[in-house]
Motif scaffolding. Structure first.
Motif, mmCIF file in Angstrom:
data_model
loop_
_atom_site.group_PDB
_atom_site.id
_atom_site.type_symbol
_atom_site.label_atom_id
_atom_site.label_comp_id
_atom_site.label_asym_id
_atom_site.label_seq_id
_atom_site.Cartn_x
_atom_site.Cartn_y
_atom_site.Cartn_z
ATOM 1 N N LYS A 1 -3.771 9.403 8.566
ATOM 2 C CA LYS A 1 -3.950 8.498 7.434
ATOM 3 C C LYS A 1 -5.207 8.840 6.633
ATOM 4 C CE LYS A 1 -3.461 3.587 6.332
ATOM 5 N NZ LYS A 1 -3.319 2.214 6.855
ATOM 6 N N SER A 2 -6.157 9.497 7.289
ATOM 7 C CA SER A 2 -7.384 9.885 6.594
ATOM 8 C C SER A 2 -7.212 11.168 5.793
ATOM 9 C CB SER A 2 -8.516 10.066 7.616
ATOM 10 O OG SER A 2 -8.199 11.112 8.525
ATOM 11 N N GLY A 3 -6.017 11.808 5.917
ATOM 12 C CA GLY A 3 -5.743 13.018 5.142
ATOM 13 C C GLY A 3 -5.971 14.309 5.904
ATOM 14 N N TYR B 1 0.982 5.733 -0.566
ATOM 15 C CA TYR B 1 0.319 7.033 -0.680
ATOM 16 C C TYR B 1 1.157 7.922 -1.596
ATOM 17 C CZ TYR B 1 -3.280 6.593 2.975
ATOM 18 O OH TYR B 1 -4.385 6.257 3.712
ATOM 19 N N GLU C 1 -0.162 5.903 12.427
ATOM 20 C CA GLU C 1 -1.102 6.203 11.353
ATOM 21 C C GLU C 1 -0.923 7.617 10.809
ATOM 22 O OE1 GLU C 1 -3.409 3.742 10.229
ATOM 23 O OE2 GLU C 1 -1.963 2.625 11.408
ATOM 24 N N LYS D 1 -4.327 6.905 -2.493
ATOM 25 C CA LYS D 1 -3.870 5.631 -1.922
ATOM 26 C C LYS D 1 -3.878 4.566 -3.023
ATOM 27 C CE LYS D 1 -6.628 3.304 0.829
ATOM 28 N NZ LYS D 1 -7.392 2.889 2.039
ATOM 29 N N THR E 1 -7.348 5.174 -5.028
ATOM 30 C CA THR E 1 -8.482 5.959 -4.526
ATOM 31 C C THR E 1 -7.992 7.234 -3.863
ATOM 32 O OG1 THR E 1 -8.424 4.706 -2.450
ATOM 33 C CG2 THR E 1 -9.948 3.948 -4.140
ATOM 34 N N GLN E 2 -8.786 8.320 -4.036
ATOM 35 C CA GLN E 2 -8.430 9.592 -3.398
ATOM 36 C C GLN E 2 -8.751 9.527 -1.908
ATOM 37 O OE1 GLN E 2 -9.520 13.376 -5.304
ATOM 38 N NE2 GLN E 2 -10.191 14.110 -3.294
ATOM 39 N N VAL E 3 -7.765 9.881 -1.077
ATOM 40 C CA VAL E 3 -7.947 9.895 0.374
ATOM 41 C C VAL E 3 -8.436 11.264 0.827
ATOM 42 C CG1 VAL E 3 -6.773 9.681 2.604
ATOM 43 C CG2 VAL E 3 -6.182 8.130 0.728
ATOM 44 N N ALA E 4 -7.807 12.310 0.303
ATOM 45 C CA ALA E 4 -8.160 13.672 0.718
ATOM 46 C C ALA E 4 -7.603 14.654 -0.293
ATOM 47 C CB ALA E 4 -7.618 13.964 2.116
ATOM 48 N N GLU F 1 0.846 -1.200 0.000
ATOM 49 C CA GLU F 1 0.000 0.000 0.000
ATOM 50 C C GLU F 1 0.873 1.239 0.000
ATOM 51 O OE1 GLU F 1 -3.916 0.599 2.325
ATOM 52 O OE2 GLU F 1 -2.415 1.717 3.473
#
Length: 702
Positions: free
Chosen positions: A94-96, A29, A78, A39, A48-51, A27
């Motif tokens: 990790k969520s942006g 980023y 994270e 990600k 996929t776009q995270v943020a 994985e």
């Protein structure tokens, strides 16, 4: 070995990709000037776009916080640090989500890196400054400042040095103030794929990702990696496929795996392969039915093999498995860091595991492989200076197991791993040694020292007869190996060496020393003598002499020493053979090897007090001889008589108070002393001729 690259048909980013960073082995980023964080999942090939970052943040570099230290998961694992063109670095989840932004440099922050335990962050910028920060973003120090931008930075494995770029130089700078810096030049390669703004290796070191100026993220993985053992050559042809070729009959087998191959090792008739989720164990006798078991973590960083079992190292620990797939043990020690263990700092044999400590590089931890518990009295092996490389011998009995190591002065030492309170001798056997390896079938050691390739045919000779060691060596000019060669393998009589440019050199040594080892291990002394007479080589005779003394076969030792012209030792061995008792013979064999304390202890335990006293007299250990005589209340006059004769021979007077006090009023009578000595010898002969039961009663009576 090479890299195979892959790209999507259309780029996911709309602007140039400035940085990439791996979260796991599969994985990744990526960040771009289009402000997107994407990600990538390499197992499902999804992106996929995270943020989306704020419009004023133009990313330059990113680095994830270390996941674990010593097997313990970090609380901030994270999060990642993102540097940007506005002079700031940002701590991002990790969520942006941007957790914190810190003003760091004048101009762009060109790189940022966490150290290995996550306690510090280093940043470099266009302003030429290097700054150290706490993990919460507080400035600790400005380490260096120069007039040109610094584009890249990395921590040393001990987190005590950093490596950074300076024009065409790479510079290593310790964190300590006023410490000496090290620099050297490097070569620049320009690939044809356009500009690469950032590259990052995956955690397992098998994949690389690059941030491209055209919006693409390029991926590459290692293929055509090769493993060779005897008549087998194995090639990683694809990410999940290996080709096995038997060069004797040109037979080919294909090995297919469910997941991507991360690490592999081929030795001792077994191939061990770790994928991202499982471990496969193949026998060279049957490639069709491997043993398979699941891995706790898929990030295996090292595989080591011994004849009976193998070892896996991952982020969680060290694990020993049998070739049947059974977990044998999982050794641990305080402050263990598996992320920096490599083949130079960990070594495995059939009964012992050795690990050099990272927190104190002068220390080697020793473990029983069967239980994972510390060996012997539990105390680690300590050396006076830092240790660079370690290696356990592979054959022989457990209580004879030896370890060799190279320290930071490039001196080579050997010592026993058996440690029960008594401090074991650590003996130097080489200088300026750059690389070493034990043979897989017998305890022969190969290495490159100074500019010579050296083979120690019988390193144990140093414990038997130090003067013999140089005569048991094979040496050859090593200039063809260039600088910093590494021994890859030492199988049978073939040694494979990798030069600094990556090319391999194969060389063969004489097969006769290995045959001699085999004969001696089987106690086939007549065959060993016959071999030496056939080969007519002084090196082989010297090896046999040392082996015979170590095995206490003095008849063979006498023949071997005579063959290399060591007449004084032949005479001494003859005198040993004439001694009346088995205990005296063993004691003098120990004396022959320089083990004075062991020889004395053996005589005392056998009740041969006079003989123990006489050994110290012969060695001029006068105080010890007197101490034994007084303790056992016998032969005090014998010690004083020999002491006085020694002083008279050199025209000296007694000055030692202990001897002066005990000599008061004592008249030396040599006839009486000689009669006592003859009586002791007669007692020993009587004892040697008696049965064990009678011998015990004689010892009690005397």
């Amino acid at each position: 070995m090479r890299l195979k690259t892959s790209l999507l048909k259309e780029p996911k980013h709309k602007e140039l990709v400035s940085c990439v960073g791996w979260t796991t082995a599969d994985e990744l980023y990526s960040c771009s000037e289009d402000h997107q964080i994407i990600k990538w999942n390499l197992l499902t090939c999804e992106a996929t776009q995270v943020a989306k970052l704020p419009d004023d943040i133009y990313p330059i570099d990113l680095h994830w916080f270390p996941k674990s230290v010593g097997g313990k998961r970090q609380t901030q694992a994270e999060n990642f640090v993102l540097t940007s063109s506005d002079g700031k670095f940002h701590l991002i989840s990790k969520s942006g989500r941007v957790e914190k932004s810190v003003e760091a440099h004048c101009g762009a922050v060109l790189a940022g890196r966490w150290n290995y335990d996550g306690t510090a962050l280093v940043t470099v910028g266009e302003d030429g400054q290097i700054k150290i920060w706490s993990k919460s973003g507080m400035l600790r120090s400005t380490l260096a400042q120069q007039g040109t931008p610094i584009y890249s930075v990395a921590w040393g494995p001990d987190s005590e040095k950093i490596l950074y770029t300076s024009g065409k130089q790479l510079i290593i700078k310790p964190l300590q103030a006023n410490a000496k810096i090290l620099q050297w030049s490097y070569a620049l390669e320009k690939p044809n794929t356009g500009s690469l703004f950032n590259i990052a290796w995956s955690i397992d070191g098998t994949q690389i990702a690059g941030a491209c100026g055209n919006g693409h993220v390029i991926f590459a993985h290692v293929v055509e990696q090769r493993w060779v053992w005897k008549n087998y050559e194995i090639t990683l042809t694809k990410r999940r496929t290996m080709e096995v070729r038997n060069v004797l009959n040109d037979a080919v087998d294909l090995l297919e795996f469910r997941d991507r191959v991360i690490k592999a090792s081929l030795n001792y008739e077994h191939l061990v392969v770790s994928t991202s989720l499982q471990c496969y164990i193949f026998s060279t006798k049957n490639w069709n039915t491997p043993l398979i078991f699941d891995l706790k973590e898929g990030t295996v960083s090292l595989i080591l093999q011994a004849e009976r079992h193998f070892l896996l190292v991952d982020g969680g620990g060290i694990y020993l498995y049998s070739y049947e797939g059974r977990l044998i043990s999982s050794p641990k020690f305080p402050g263990m860091r598996t992320d920096i263990l490599n083949a130079q700092t960990i070594s495995l044999s059939n009964d012992t595991l050795a690990v050099r400590d990272k927190s104190d590089e002068k220390v080697i931890y020793l473990f029983e492989t069967s239980s994972g518990k510390p060996l012997g009295d539990g105390k680690p092996l300590s050396h006076k200076t830092e240790i660079l490389e370690i290696a356990l011998d592979q054959k022989g009995l457990t209580n004879e197991r030896k370890i060799v190591f190279i320290d930071k002065n490039r001196d080579l030492y050997i010592t026993s791993v058996k440690r029960f309170g008594k401090e074991q001798k650590i003996i130097k056997i080489g200088t300026m040694v750059h690389t070493l390896a034990w043979n897989d079938t017998c305890n022969i050691l190969g290495g490159v020292q100074d500019e010579r390739f050296t083979v120690w045919y019988y390193p144990n000779a140093v414990y038997v007869d130090k003067e013999l060691l140089p005569k048991t060596l094979f040496e050859k000019d090593a200039s063809e190996f260039s600088k910093n060669p590494q021994i890859v393998s030492f199988v049978g009589s073939q040694i494979t060496i990798r030069r600094a440019d990556g090319s391999l050199i194969h060389m063969n040594i004489s097969p006769y020393p290995a045959i001699l080892h085999e004969y001696v291990s089987s106690s086939k002394w007549e065959d060993a003598i016959r071999l030496c007479r056939f080969v007519k080589d002084q090196t082989l005779w010297a090896c046999l002499a040392a082996m015979a003394v170590a095995s206490k076969d003095m008849d063979t030792a006498e023949i071997a020493y005579a063959s290399i012209g060591e007449i004084d030792k032949v005479k001494y061995i003859g005198s040993i053979k004439d001694l009346p008792s088995k205990e005296s013979k063993l004691a003098h064999i120990l004396l022959f090897s320089g083990n004075i304390q062991d020889a004395e202890m053996l005589l005392l335990q056998a009740g041969l007090i006079y003989q123990a006293i006489q050994v110290n007299i012969n060695l001029y250990n006068w105080e010890r001889a007197l101490e034994l005589a007084m303790k056992h209340k016998t032969h005090v006059d014998t010690v004083l008589a020999y002491r006085q004769k020694f002083l008279d021979d050199f025209g000296k007077k007694e000055t030692n108070q202990r001897f002066l006090q005990n000599a008061e009023g004592l008249e030396v009578n040599w006839d009486k002393i000689k009669a006592k000595i003859e009586l002791e010898i007669a007692k020993e002969r009587e004892r040697a001729a008696a049965t064990p039961a009678v011998r015990a009663s004689i010892t009690i009576q005397h």
